[in-house]
Design a protein around this motif. Structure first.
Motif, short mmCIF file in Angstrom:
data_model
loop_
_atom_site.label_atom_id
_atom_site.label_comp_id
_atom_site.label_asym_id
_atom_site.label_seq_id
_atom_site.Cartn_x
_atom_site.Cartn_y
_atom_site.Cartn_z
N LEU A 22 5.28 7.32 -2.47
CA LEU A 22 5.07 7.09 -1.04
C LEU A 22 3.73 7.67 -0.57
O LEU A 22 2.98 7.00 0.15
N ALA A 23 3.42 8.88 -0.98
CA ALA A 23 2.16 9.50 -0.57
C ALA A 23 0.96 8.69 -1.06
O ALA A 23 0.00 8.46 -0.33
N SER A 24 1.05 8.22 -2.29
CA SER A 24 -0.04 7.42 -2.86
C SER A 24 -0.14 6.07 -2.17
O SER A 24 -1.24 5.58 -1.88
N TRP A 25 1.00 5.45 -1.87
CA TRP A 25 1.01 4.17 -1.17
C TRP A 25 0.35 4.31 0.20
O TRP A 25 -0.47 3.49 0.60
N LYS A 26 0.72 5.37 0.91
CA LYS A 26 0.16 5.59 2.25
C LYS A 26 -1.36 5.74 2.20
O LYS A 26 -2.06 5.30 3.09
N ARG A 27 -1.87 6.35 1.15
CA ARG A 27 -3.31 6.56 1.04
C ARG A 27 -4.05 5.33 0.52
O ARG A 27 -5.09 4.97 1.03
N GLY A 28 -3.49 4.66 -0.49
CA GLY A 28 -4.20 3.57 -1.13
C GLY A 28 -3.98 2.19 -0.54
O GLY A 28 -4.88 1.36 -0.52
N ILE A 29 -2.78 1.95 -0.06
CA ILE A 29 -2.43 0.61 0.44
C ILE A 29 -2.19 0.60 1.94
O ILE A 29 -2.62 -0.31 2.64
N GLY A 30 -1.54 1.63 2.43
CA GLY A 30 -1.19 1.71 3.85
C GLY A 30 -2.31 1.36 4.81
O GLY A 30 -2.09 0.59 5.76
N TRP A 83 0.59 5.22 -9.52
CA TRP A 83 0.58 6.01 -8.29
C TRP A 83 0.23 7.45 -8.64
O TRP A 83 0.83 8.04 -9.53
N ILE A 84 -0.73 8.00 -7.93
CA ILE A 84 -1.20 9.37 -8.17
C ILE A 84 -1.06 10.16 -6.87
O ILE A 84 -1.44 9.70 -5.80
N ASP A 85 -0.54 11.38 -6.98
CA ASP A 85 -0.46 12.26 -5.82
C ASP A 85 -1.87 12.39 -5.25
O ASP A 85 -2.81 12.72 -5.97
N PRO A 86 -2.06 12.11 -3.95
CA PRO A 86 -3.40 12.18 -3.36
C PRO A 86 -4.10 13.52 -3.58
O PRO A 86 -5.33 13.57 -3.68
N ASP A 87 -3.35 14.61 -3.71
CA ASP A 87 -3.95 15.91 -3.96
C ASP A 87 -4.49 16.04 -5.39
O ASP A 87 -5.20 17.01 -5.70
#
Length: 167
Positions: A22-30, A83-87
């Motif tokens: 979810l965190a990666s989706w929000k950053r990359g696709i969202g 998917w990669i953790d944004p951090d």
């Protein structure tokens, strides 16, 4: 110096796979899809996927913390997820996970690996091209899950190693 391990996903990883996804989706696709799309993507989207396809998921972990994952949903040569953790971006995780997915694809007897990426996801597209994936097809179509039209690029890489070299 690699500071993480790559391994097959385990059932205990499922909650963290949901969080990372979810965190990666929000950053990359969202940022590139309409707000209505956000209503259909949640942690449950990723935990449900992981529960159903656990045997096709590879995770990068450090101290039992999932930092990223990749999947070949149908056990073929198509990488459905990265998917990669944004951090943890820019730490080599994406490359390491992709390379492991490629090794597993080759072990299945395939000579190519494929992936599809949202056209606007420049960061991911840059990674795949850096890894020698070549554009195959650009396509715009309605995505039922995201409830919107999206444009994606399908990419393909000819693998330099084959199943008999993996054993």
């Amino acid at each position: 110096m690699k500071t993480f391990d790559i391994r097959s996903a385990r059932s205990k990883d499922i909650p963290q796979i949901g969080e990372v996804g979810l965190a990666s989706w929000k950053r990359g696709i969202g940022p590139h899809v309409p707000p209505v799309s956000h209503d259909s993507v949640s942690i449950e989207t990723f935990t449900g996927f992981a529960s159903a396809r656990l045997d096709q998921i590879v995770v990068a972990v450090k101290d039992d913390r999932v930092l990223g994952f990749t999947a070949t949903e149908q056990a073929n040569n198509f990488i459905t997820d990265l998917w990669i953790d944004p951090d943890c971006e820019s730490s080599g995780l994406g490359t390491a996970l992709m390379e492991e997915a490629e090794r597993r694809i080759a072990a299945r007897g395939y000579h190519t690996a494929e992936i599809s990426v949202l056209l606007q996801n420049e960061r991911a597209l840059s990674l795949y091209r850096h890894m020698k994936y070549e554009d195959v097809q650009e396509e715009t179509k309605f995505n039922k899950t995201l409830k919107s039209e999206i444009t994606s690029i399908r990419l393909r890489k000819h693998l330099q190693f084959y199943a008999d070299e993996i054993a």
